[in-house]
Design a protein around this motif. Structure first.
Motif, PDB file in Angstrom:
ATOM      1  N   LYS A 190       0.857  -1.175   0.038  1.00 32.53           N
ATOM      2  CA  LYS A 190      -0.188   0.036   0.051  1.00 32.53           C
ATOM      3  C   LYS A 190       0.775   1.377   0.109  1.00 32.53           C
ATOM      4  O   LYS A 190       2.214   1.169   0.475  1.00 32.53           O
ATOM      5  CB  LYS A 190      -1.139   0.133   1.172  1.00 32.53           C
ATOM      6  CG  LYS A 190      -0.329  -0.094   2.541  1.00 32.53           C
ATOM      7  CD  LYS A 190      -1.379   0.112   3.552  1.00 32.53           C
ATOM      8  CE  LYS A 190      -0.847  -0.042   5.027  1.00 32.53           C
ATOM      9  NZ  LYS A 190      -1.913   0.056   6.057  1.00 32.53           N
ATOM     10  N   PHE A 191       0.339   2.346  -0.451  1.00 37.84           N
ATOM     11  CA  PHE A 191       1.026   3.740  -0.430  1.00 37.84           C
ATOM     12  C   PHE A 191       0.204   4.898   0.077  1.00 37.84           C
ATOM     13  O   PHE A 191      -1.049   4.756  -0.128  1.00 37.84           O
ATOM     14  CB  PHE A 191       1.687   3.786  -1.895  1.00 37.84           C
ATOM     15  CG  PHE A 191       0.667   3.991  -2.900  1.00 37.84           C
ATOM     16  CD1 PHE A 191      -0.176   5.061  -3.317  1.00 37.84           C
ATOM     17  CD2 PHE A 191       0.311   2.750  -3.706  1.00 37.84           C
ATOM     18  CE1 PHE A 191      -1.090   4.962  -4.268  1.00 37.84           C
ATOM     19  CE2 PHE A 191      -0.607   2.833  -4.730  1.00 37.84           C
ATOM     20  CZ  PHE A 191      -1.337   3.954  -4.806  1.00 37.84           C
ATOM     21  N   LYS A 192       0.797   5.918   0.461  1.00 36.09           N
ATOM     22  CA  LYS A 192       0.026   7.165   0.689  1.00 36.09           C
ATOM     23  C   LYS A 192       0.882   8.313   0.102  1.00 36.09           C
ATOM     24  O   LYS A 192       2.128   8.486   0.438  1.00 36.09           O
ATOM     25  CB  LYS A 192       0.098   7.098   2.267  1.00 36.09           C
ATOM     26  CG  LYS A 192      -0.635   8.603   2.816  1.00 36.09           C
ATOM     27  CD  LYS A 192      -0.850   8.480   4.180  1.00 36.09           C
ATOM     28  CE  LYS A 192      -1.597   9.650   4.820  1.00 36.09           C
ATOM     29  NZ  LYS A 192      -1.816   9.600   6.487  1.00 36.09           N
ATOM     30  N   ILE A 193       0.311   9.133  -0.607  1.00 34.44           N
ATOM     31  CA  ILE A 193       0.840  10.213  -1.315  1.00 34.44           C
ATOM     32  C   ILE A 193       0.312  11.451  -0.693  1.00 34.44           C
ATOM     33  O   ILE A 193      -1.091  11.499  -0.782  1.00 34.44           O
ATOM     34  CB  ILE A 193       0.643  10.021  -2.969  1.00 34.44           C
ATOM     35  CG1 ILE A 193       1.293   8.538  -3.208  1.00 34.44           C
ATOM     36  CG2 ILE A 193       1.205  11.439  -3.760  1.00 34.44           C
ATOM     37  CD1 ILE A 193       0.969   8.374  -4.695  1.00 34.44           C
ATOM     38  N   LYS A 194       1.031  12.349  -0.352  1.00 36.74           N
ATOM     39  CA  LYS A 194       0.577  13.558   0.040  1.00 36.74           C
ATOM     40  C   LYS A 194       1.124  14.746  -0.948  1.00 36.74           C
ATOM     41  O   LYS A 194       2.359  14.808  -1.039  1.00 36.74           O
ATOM     42  CB  LYS A 194       1.081  14.100   1.521  1.00 36.74           C
ATOM     43  CG  LYS A 194       0.630  15.336   2.150  1.00 36.74           C
ATOM     44  CD  LYS A 194       1.057  15.595   3.482  1.00 36.74           C
ATOM     45  CE  LYS A 194       0.519  14.646   4.523  1.00 36.74           C
ATOM     46  NZ  LYS A 194       0.937  15.183   5.968  1.00 36.74           N
ATOM     47  N   ILE A 195       0.163  15.428  -1.686  1.00 41.05           N
ATOM     48  CA  ILE A 195       0.509  16.438  -2.572  1.00 41.05           C
ATOM     49  C   ILE A 195       0.334  17.970  -2.007  1.00 41.05           C
ATOM     50  O   ILE A 195      -0.891  17.883  -1.665  1.00 41.05           O
ATOM     51  CB  ILE A 195      -0.198  16.218  -3.942  1.00 41.05           C
ATOM     52  CG1 ILE A 195      -0.046  14.741  -4.633  1.00 41.05           C
ATOM     53  CG2 ILE A 195      -0.276  17.137  -4.884  1.00 41.05           C
ATOM     54  CD1 ILE A 195      -0.965  14.508  -5.770  1.00 41.05           C
ATOM     55  N   LYS A 196       1.174  18.548  -1.940  1.00 45.77           N
ATOM     56  CA  LYS A 196       1.252  19.831  -1.527  1.00 45.77           C
ATOM     57  C   LYS A 196       1.406  20.929  -2.654  1.00 45.77           C
ATOM     58  O   LYS A 196       2.240  20.853  -3.344  1.00 45.77           O
ATOM     59  CB  LYS A 196       2.311  20.157  -0.658  1.00 45.77           C
ATOM     60  CG  LYS A 196       2.249  19.212   0.683  1.00 45.77           C
ATOM     61  CD  LYS A 196       3.465  19.307   1.593  1.00 45.77           C
ATOM     62  CE  LYS A 196       3.627  18.267   2.790  1.00 45.77           C
ATOM     63  NZ  LYS A 196       4.861  18.564   3.767  1.00 45.77           N
ATOM     64  N   GLY A 197       0.338  21.881  -2.698  1.00 48.49           N
ATOM     65  CA  GLY A 197       0.407  22.944  -3.502  1.00 48.49           C
ATOM     66  C   GLY A 197       0.290  24.064  -2.741  1.00 48.49           C
ATOM     67  O   GLY A 197       0.760  24.385  -1.665  1.00 48.49           O
ATOM     68  N   SER A 198      -0.582  25.275  -3.457  1.00 55.53           N
ATOM     69  CA  SER A 198      -0.783  26.522  -2.734  1.00 55.53           C
ATOM     70  C   SER A 198      -2.352  26.839  -3.008  1.00 55.53           C
ATOM     71  O   SER A 198      -2.536  26.965  -4.351  1.00 55.53           O
ATOM     72  CB  SER A 198       0.325  27.568  -3.393  1.00 55.53           C
ATOM     73  OG  SER A 198       0.059  28.647  -2.964  1.00 55.53           O
ATOM     74  N   GLY A 199      -3.085  27.223  -2.021  1.00 55.08           N
ATOM     75  CA  GLY A 199      -4.436  27.363  -2.137  1.00 55.08           C
ATOM     76  C   GLY A 199      -4.988  28.970  -2.394  1.00 55.08           C
ATOM     77  O   GLY A 199      -3.972  29.749  -2.524  1.00 55.08           O
ATOM     78  N   GLY A 200      -5.946  29.205  -2.772  1.00 59.57           N
ATOM     79  CA  GLY A 200      -6.387  30.322  -3.040  1.00 59.57           C
ATOM     80  C   GLY A 200      -7.881  30.362  -3.308  1.00 59.57           C
ATOM     81  O   GLY A 200      -8.816  29.318  -3.410  1.00 59.57           O
TER      82      GLY A 200
END
Length: 410
Positions: A190-200
């Motif tokens: 199994k895997f877990k991916i945390k994608i980080k961007g920038s909100g608005g």
């Protein structure tokens, strides 16, 4: 050769069905099977079967010693349930909110208790020892319960020569089993991916890095591992099972979390899938201006049946069920903690046909409406008992032949 007595089987069947329904009514999650363990211990005591406890917290080891020395055969059943809200309306439906035996472990445990009864009744005829393993936490991948039981010394006093396990299988009708040499079930990672961007603000996307758009690209790109990276004759399944992200309709998300699983049969495909997953995720999110954290957790290894003992199950099943009782089956990419026992001990794992009569209403394993055909329970009990008996005599013959050859050589 000792054959399981049909009348004795009929005598115990009502107890097996009652026990299965009792366990189904009060399911417990992985690592929390305290009451389940007590119920099993109570039945073993009632049947005069010696046992030991304390393995992986709630595991139980039943011990049946034959009248003369010989080999050791282990039989395993898992006992934990799943975090699923049952949607069946049967009289014995789960009374524990949000927990259900949706994978048949209630039946596995009940059948092994019944198997123990049959074997204990004929122990004077048996050469060697049979171990009854009631294993917790099978659903708790990647930790599981098999490895902790072994680490707690479940086999310290009685190292098995061979181990067998069975699993209810709704794809097969009652009266058939699934058995094959080699891989019968797959690696389950199994895997877990945390994608980080920038909100608005949703109206000003140029001021943001949209984590949901990046996640969408990652989900699509990951499927190229299956279609373009791995040999199509070496199967792989990659599934995204959970997505979390976003706040409301007019806010661009700054973070998305994806969780999923990778299933393979071979270690080469497993390694390749893992390597490509890391590469695709990082390159894809980088192209979108985002960042990613990836956690990859190797779960149960593939369940690899020892050819000799897979054939042993097939031979016994054909004797009990007839020639049509062992159709050719394809392996499954489902994961199974029994694989960890097979890494240490020769043996085999098979599927017990439990399809209900109304085939169109048969739900798969892990479905909140999953049901099994209780007519299969007597078959599972008889088959496991006969497999164990036949294995003990096979081991005895093998030892005699070994001694005769040694004497001839000397």
């Amino acid at each position: 050769m000792t054959v399981i007595n049909k009348e004795m089987l009929k005598k115990i069947l009502e107890d097996v069905i009652h026990l299965r329904r009792q366990l189904h009514r009060y399911p417990e999650l992985s690592g929390e099977e305290y009451e389940t363990s007590k119920v099993i211990q109570s039945k073993l005591t009632e049947f005069g079967i010696n046992f030991k406890t304390g393995y992986a917290k709630t595991g139980v080891l039943g011990i049946i010693k034959g009248s003369r020395p010989g080999g050791t055969v282990a039989l395993r059943a898992d006992i934990d349930a799943l975090p699923i809200q049952e949607r069946n309306q049967v009289s014995f439906r789960s009374q524990n909110d949000g927990i259900m035996h949706a994978c048949g472990h209630d039946a596995h445990a009940a059948m092994l208790v019944g198997t123990g009864y049959l074997l204990n009744e004929i122990k004077e005829q048996l050469p060697g020892t049979v171990l009854l393993l009631f294993q917790p936490a099978e659903e708790n991948s990647p930790v599981g319960g098999a490895k902790p039981m072994m680490e707690d010394g479940v086999f310290s006093h009685y190292p098995p020569d061979v181990i067998f396990g069975q699993h209810v299988w709704p794809d097969l009708p009652v009266g058939e089993i699934g058995i094959r040499e080699g891989a019968i079930m797959g690696n389950s990672d199994k895997f877990k991916i945390k994608i980080k961007g920038s909100g608005g603000h949703a109206s000003m996307p140029h001021q943001t890095i949209d984590a949901i758009i990046a996640a969408n690209q990652v989900i699509t790109a990951l499927q190229t591992i299956v279609s373009r990276n791995v040999d199509p004759l070496d199967p792989i399944v990659l599934t995204i099972g959970k997505i979390e992200g976003g706040y409301r309709h007019n806010v661009i998300a700054d973070q998305v979390v994806l969780e999923g699983t990778v299933r393979t049969f071979t270690n080469d495909a497993r390694s390749q899938a893992k390597e490509r997953l890391y590469s695709i995720v990082h390159h894809t999110v980088h192209a979108m201006g985002a960042e990613a954290e990836v956690g990859y957790f190797e779960g149960y290894p593939a369940t690899i049946n020892t050819p000799k003992w897979a054939q042993h199950i097939k031979d016994t099943a054909q004797h009990v069920l007839g020639e049509k009782g062992t159709p050719e089956v394809n392996p499954s990419l489902g994961g199974e903690d029994f694989s960890r026992f097979l890494e240490k001990i020769p043996g085999a794992f098979f599927w017990l046909g439990t399809q209900i009569e109304e085939k169109e209403k048969q739900m798969p394993l892990h479905d909140p409406r999953f049901q099994l055909n209780e007519r299969a329970l007597s078959i599972g009990v008889e088959l496991m008992a006969q497999i164990a008996v036949d294995a003990l005599f096979t081991l005895e013959r093998g030892k005699k032949e070994e001694n005769e050859n040694r004497a001839t050589t000397i």
